[in-house]
Design a protein around this motif. Structure first.
Motif, PDB file in Angstrom:
ATOM      1  N   ALA A 168      -1.144  -0.607  -0.951  1.00 51.23           N
ATOM      2  CA  ALA A 168      -0.905  -1.844  -1.378  1.00 51.23           C
ATOM      3  C   ALA A 168      -2.139  -2.945  -1.313  1.00 51.23           C
ATOM      4  CB  ALA A 168       0.284  -2.443  -0.562  1.00 51.23           C
ATOM      5  N   ASN A 169      -1.849  -3.952  -2.101  1.00 56.69           N
ATOM      6  CA  ASN A 169      -2.989  -5.036  -1.927  1.00 56.69           C
ATOM      7  C   ASN A 169      -2.620  -5.859  -0.385  1.00 56.69           C
ATOM      8  OD1 ASN A 169      -4.408  -7.267  -2.209  1.00 56.69           O
ATOM      9  ND2 ASN A 169      -3.920  -7.760  -4.396  1.00 56.69           N
TER      10      ASN A 169
ATOM     11  N   GLU B  58     -20.693  -2.867  14.428  1.00 56.46           N
ATOM     12  CA  GLU B  58     -19.223  -3.042  14.901  1.00 56.46           C
ATOM     13  C   GLU B  58     -18.750  -1.925  15.701  1.00 56.46           C
ATOM     14  OE1 GLU B  58     -16.617  -3.017  11.568  1.00 56.46           O
ATOM     15  OE2 GLU B  58     -15.275  -4.395  12.491  1.00 56.46           O
TER      16      GLU B  58
ATOM     17  N   ILE C 130      -3.281   0.337   5.656  1.00 51.58           N
ATOM     18  CA  ILE C 130      -3.012  -0.258   4.599  1.00 51.58           C
ATOM     19  C   ILE C 130      -4.297  -0.358   3.588  1.00 51.58           C
ATOM     20  CG2 ILE C 130      -2.100  -2.360   3.149  1.00 51.58           C
ATOM     21  CD1 ILE C 130      -0.942  -3.264   5.785  1.00 51.58           C
ATOM     22  N   ASP C 131      -4.137   0.236   2.397  1.00 49.49           N
ATOM     23  CA  ASP C 131      -5.422   0.268   1.431  1.00 49.49           C
ATOM     24  C   ASP C 131      -4.996   0.468   0.065  1.00 49.49           C
ATOM     25  OD1 ASP C 131      -8.561   0.643   2.183  1.00 49.49           O
ATOM     26  OD2 ASP C 131      -7.988   1.125   0.268  1.00 49.49           O
ATOM     27  N   ILE C 132      -5.778  -0.426  -1.009  1.00 48.89           N
ATOM     28  CA  ILE C 132      -5.477  -0.200  -2.216  1.00 48.89           C
ATOM     29  C   ILE C 132      -6.039   0.921  -2.824  1.00 48.89           C
ATOM     30  CG2 ILE C 132      -7.796  -1.182  -2.967  1.00 48.89           C
ATOM     31  CD1 ILE C 132      -5.827  -3.451  -4.338  1.00 48.89           C
ATOM     32  N   SER C 133      -6.802   1.963  -2.151  1.00 45.54           N
ATOM     33  CA  SER C 133      -7.580   3.050  -3.078  1.00 45.54           C
ATOM     34  C   SER C 133      -6.559   4.345  -2.398  1.00 45.54           C
ATOM     35  CB  SER C 133      -8.836   3.093  -2.413  1.00 45.54           C
ATOM     36  OG  SER C 133      -9.403   4.252  -2.703  1.00 45.54           O
TER      37      SER C 133
ATOM     38  N   MET D 143      -3.388  -8.625   0.244  1.00 39.72           N
ATOM     39  CA  MET D 143      -3.283 -10.107   0.001  1.00 39.72           C
ATOM     40  C   MET D 143      -1.813 -10.306  -0.304  1.00 39.72           C
ATOM     41  SD  MET D 143      -5.991 -11.564   0.627  1.00 39.72           S
ATOM     42  CE  MET D 143      -5.841 -13.121   0.255  1.00 39.72           C
TER      43      MET D 143
ATOM     44  N   GLY E 289      -9.757   2.173   4.594  1.00 40.45           N
ATOM     45  CA  GLY E 289     -10.703   3.036   4.006  1.00 40.45           C
ATOM     46  C   GLY E 289     -10.632   4.344   4.702  1.00 40.45           C
TER      47      GLY E 289
ATOM     48  N   LYS F  10     -13.177   3.703  12.106  1.00 40.81           N
ATOM     49  CA  LYS F  10     -13.367   2.881  13.431  1.00 40.81           C
ATOM     50  C   LYS F  10     -11.831   2.969  14.123  1.00 40.81           C
ATOM     51  CE  LYS F  10     -16.598   0.197  10.968  1.00 40.81           C
ATOM     52  NZ  LYS F  10     -16.390  -1.044  10.161  1.00 40.81           N
TER      53      LYS F  10
ATOM     54  N   GLU G 137      -3.866  -1.517  10.112  1.00 41.56           N
ATOM     55  CA  GLU G 137      -5.263  -1.745   9.640  1.00 41.56           C
ATOM     56  C   GLU G 137      -5.273  -2.123   8.234  1.00 41.56           C
ATOM     57  OE1 GLU G 137      -8.236   1.497  10.396  1.00 41.56           O
ATOM     58  OE2 GLU G 137      -9.709   0.206   9.028  1.00 41.56           O
TER      59      GLU G 137
ATOM     60  N   PRO H 230     -11.397  -4.627  10.298  1.00 44.75           N
ATOM     61  CA  PRO H 230     -12.646  -4.244  10.638  1.00 44.75           C
ATOM     62  C   PRO H 230     -13.638  -4.380   9.232  1.00 44.75           C
ATOM     63  CG  PRO H 230     -11.818  -2.196  10.653  1.00 44.75           C
ATOM     64  CD  PRO H 230     -10.603  -3.325  10.295  1.00 44.75           C
ATOM     65  N   GLY H 231     -14.944  -4.076   9.625  1.00 47.54           N
ATOM     66  CA  GLY H 231     -15.901  -3.710   8.439  1.00 47.54           C
ATOM     67  C   GLY H 231     -16.267  -4.977   7.437  1.00 47.54           C
TER      68      GLY H 231
ATOM     69  N   TYR I 290     -13.063  -0.253  -5.424  1.00 50.17           N
ATOM     70  CA  TYR I 290     -12.451   0.972  -4.606  1.00 50.17           C
ATOM     71  C   TYR I 290     -11.427   1.793  -5.362  1.00 50.17           C
ATOM     72  CZ  TYR I 290     -14.615  -1.623  -0.780  1.00 50.17           C
ATOM     73  OH  TYR I 290     -15.605  -2.402  -0.023  1.00 50.17           O
TER      74      TYR I 290
HETATM   75  C1  LIG Z   1     -15.540  -2.891   3.351  1.00 50.84           C
HETATM   76  S1  LIG Z   1     -14.325  -1.504   3.568  1.00 50.84           S
HETATM   77  C2  LIG Z   1     -13.869  -1.651   5.251  1.00 50.84           C
HETATM   78  C3  LIG Z   1     -13.256   0.012   5.317  1.00 50.84           C
HETATM   79  C4  LIG Z   1     -12.849   0.182   6.880  1.00 50.84           C
HETATM   80  N1  LIG Z   1     -12.004  -0.460   7.550  1.00 50.84           N
HETATM   81  C5  LIG Z   1     -14.074   0.061   7.514  1.00 50.84           C
HETATM   82  O1  LIG Z   1     -14.388  -1.101   8.482  1.00 50.84           O
HETATM   83  O2  LIG Z   1     -14.926   0.928   7.676  1.00 50.84           O
HETATM   84  C6  LIG Z   1     -12.996  -2.380   2.464  1.00 50.84           C
HETATM   85  C7  LIG Z   1     -11.689  -1.405   2.271  1.00 50.84           C
HETATM   86  O3  LIG Z   1     -10.652  -2.157   1.930  1.00 50.84           O
HETATM   87  C8  LIG Z   1      -9.890  -1.924   0.851  1.00 50.84           C
HETATM   88  N2  LIG Z   1      -9.475  -3.039   0.085  1.00 50.84           N
HETATM   89  C9  LIG Z   1     -10.291  -3.967  -0.467  1.00 50.84           C
HETATM   90  N3  LIG Z   1      -9.809  -4.981  -0.916  1.00 50.84           N
HETATM   91  C10 LIG Z   1      -8.349  -4.735  -0.621  1.00 50.84           C
HETATM   92  C11 LIG Z   1      -7.086  -5.173  -0.985  1.00 50.84           C
HETATM   93  N4  LIG Z   1      -7.103  -6.462  -1.662  1.00 50.84           N
HETATM   94  N5  LIG Z   1      -6.053  -4.652  -0.469  1.00 50.84           N
HETATM   95  C12 LIG Z   1      -5.898  -3.656   0.217  1.00 50.84           C
HETATM   96  N6  LIG Z   1      -7.116  -2.846   0.415  1.00 50.84           N
HETATM   97  C13 LIG Z   1      -8.286  -3.118  -0.067  1.00 50.84           C
HETATM   98  C14 LIG Z   1     -11.065  -1.075   0.086  1.00 50.84           C
HETATM   99  O4  LIG Z   1     -10.380  -0.070  -0.636  1.00 50.84           O
HETATM  100  C15 LIG Z   1     -11.720  -0.296   1.309  1.00 50.84           C
HETATM  101  O5  LIG Z   1     -11.438   0.760   1.863  1.00 50.84           O
END
Ligand SMILES: C[S@@+](CC[C@H](N)C(=O)[O-])C[C@H]1O[C@@H](n2cnc3c(N)ncnc32)[C@H](O)[C@@H]1O
Length: 324
Positions: free
Chosen positions: A137-138, A62, A109-112, A140, A89, A93, A85, A160-161, A39
């Motif tokens: 952030a990550n 979903e 919260i997202d890594i991207s 995890m 992404g 949702k 969240e 979600p997702g 991502y």
């Molecule tokens: C499968 S997508 C789901 C996106 C959205 N929540 C949805 O349901 O449509 C996974 C999302 O999690 C983020 N992501 C994946 N691993 C991550 C991590 N370790 N820490 C933070 N964000 C992460 C990705 O950048 C991506 O936006």
């Protein structure tokens, strides 16, 4: 740059973290690069396109469950809560929940990072009354929410997702324990899990006819070329996704189409024809097993909603006694 959790300003994973993950992952056997590196901005945009593919039943199923249950979810959450969240992404949702719930704050919260910032800016335009506090952030490693989110505000985590399915059982346990600490004793979690089903449906979902999932997977090599100056030839690699019934998971790899040597930051890696780099798992759940893992982390499964074909489930977990 690091991918350790900081709260107020959390840097993007950054070049160094990506570099170490690629060098480390390509040096091990079997070779692998963690899924979170899929991502970057391009990967996040491609993921949205995957969600619109006819074979990718996960998103529409979903979303249908969330639409049908939004009012019920709002009632369970109660007024004035924080919606947090994990892996937000494009927050598509979450919009359903933002509109149904009475929120004090939304914390994506997202890594991207770039994609997160753009999404947060759009949400602020679309919901001027809503407080939006993104955290790059990550997930995890996130230890705490932004300091100005009052402890008195109820915290509801949203995951979600089927993103939880990307985690191994050990990582998923660790994530749920961390989430339990983060939402606290009166918090809750709303999680989307993909259920076990006919492998034909599963395999098709991760091998769409338009080839978008393949582009998403191979973008990892393009990202390494762009950010690390690697010299992967994307045409010499192939996306591969299959269901491992014994372990109940989709397994996704990048397969080398020929013998080749790739250079990353001055290090050379030789690949045999057909040798693979693992990129992703997507675990498929049995609801009872999931309830047990939630219980181990200090949650009680209070609700499980599914679609008529029982392809996907959304679960509402209430925090119970913290695990020791
Ligand atoms: C499968 S997508 C789901 C996106 C959205 N929540 C949805 O349901 O449509 C996974 C999302 O999690 C983020 N992501 C994946 N691993 C991550 C991590 N370790 N820490 C933070 N964000 C992460 C990705 O950048 C991506 O936006």
């Amino acid at each position: 740059m690091n991918d350790h959790a900081t709260v107020e300003r959390s840097p993007d994973p950054g070049r160094e973290v990506f570099l170490q993950a690629v060098l480390g992952g390509l040096s091990e056997r079997p070779r692998s690069i963690p899924a979170r590196f899929l991502y970057d901005s391009r990967g996040s945009a491609l993921f949205d396109t995957i969600c619109a593919q006819p074979e990718y039943y996960l998103t529409r199923t979903e979303t249908g469950i969330l639409e049908a249950r939004a009012a019920e979810i709002a009632g369970l959450a109660g007024p004035g809560c924080a919606l947090v969240e994990f892996g937000s992404g494009s927050s598509t949702k979450s919009r359903l929940l933002i509109e149904a719930m009475d929120l004090a704050v939304y914390v994506p919260i997202d890594i991207s990072r770039l994609h997160l910032d753009q999404t947060a800016a759009q949400l602020r335009l679309d919901y001027p009354e809503l407080r939006v506090q993104p955290v790059a952030a990550n997930f995890m490693k996130v230890e705490a929410l932004p300091a100005d989110i009052d402890d008195a505000i109820r915290r509801v985590g949203f995951f979600p997702g089927s993103t939880i399915g990307n985690l191994t059982p050990e990582e998923s346990d660790a994530f749920l324990r961390r989430a339990r600490r983060l939402v606290g004793a009166d918090g809750a979690m709303l999680i989307g899990i993909d259920l076990r089903k006919d492998p034909t449906l599963l395999t098709a979902a991760y091998n769409d006819a338009a080839g978008v999932t393949a582009r998403f997977t191979l973008n990892l090599l393009r990202r390494a070329n762009r950010e690390l100056g690697a010299d992967f030839d994307p045409g010499a690699w192939q996306h591969e996704a299959f269901y491992n019934a014994r372990l109940g998971r989709m397994e996704i790899y990048i397969r080398s189409l020929r013998g080749q040597t790739v250079s990353v930051a001055g290090r050379s890696f030789a690949f045999q024809p057909d040798e693979r780099i693992h990129t992703e798992y997507s675990y498929k759940y049995d609801p009872h097993e999931f309830a047990e893992s939630a219980h181990r982390a200090g949650f009680r499964l209070a609700e499980l909603w599914t679609d008529p074909a029982e392809l996907f489930a959304v679960v509402w977990l209430e925090a119970g006694p913290a695990p020791r």
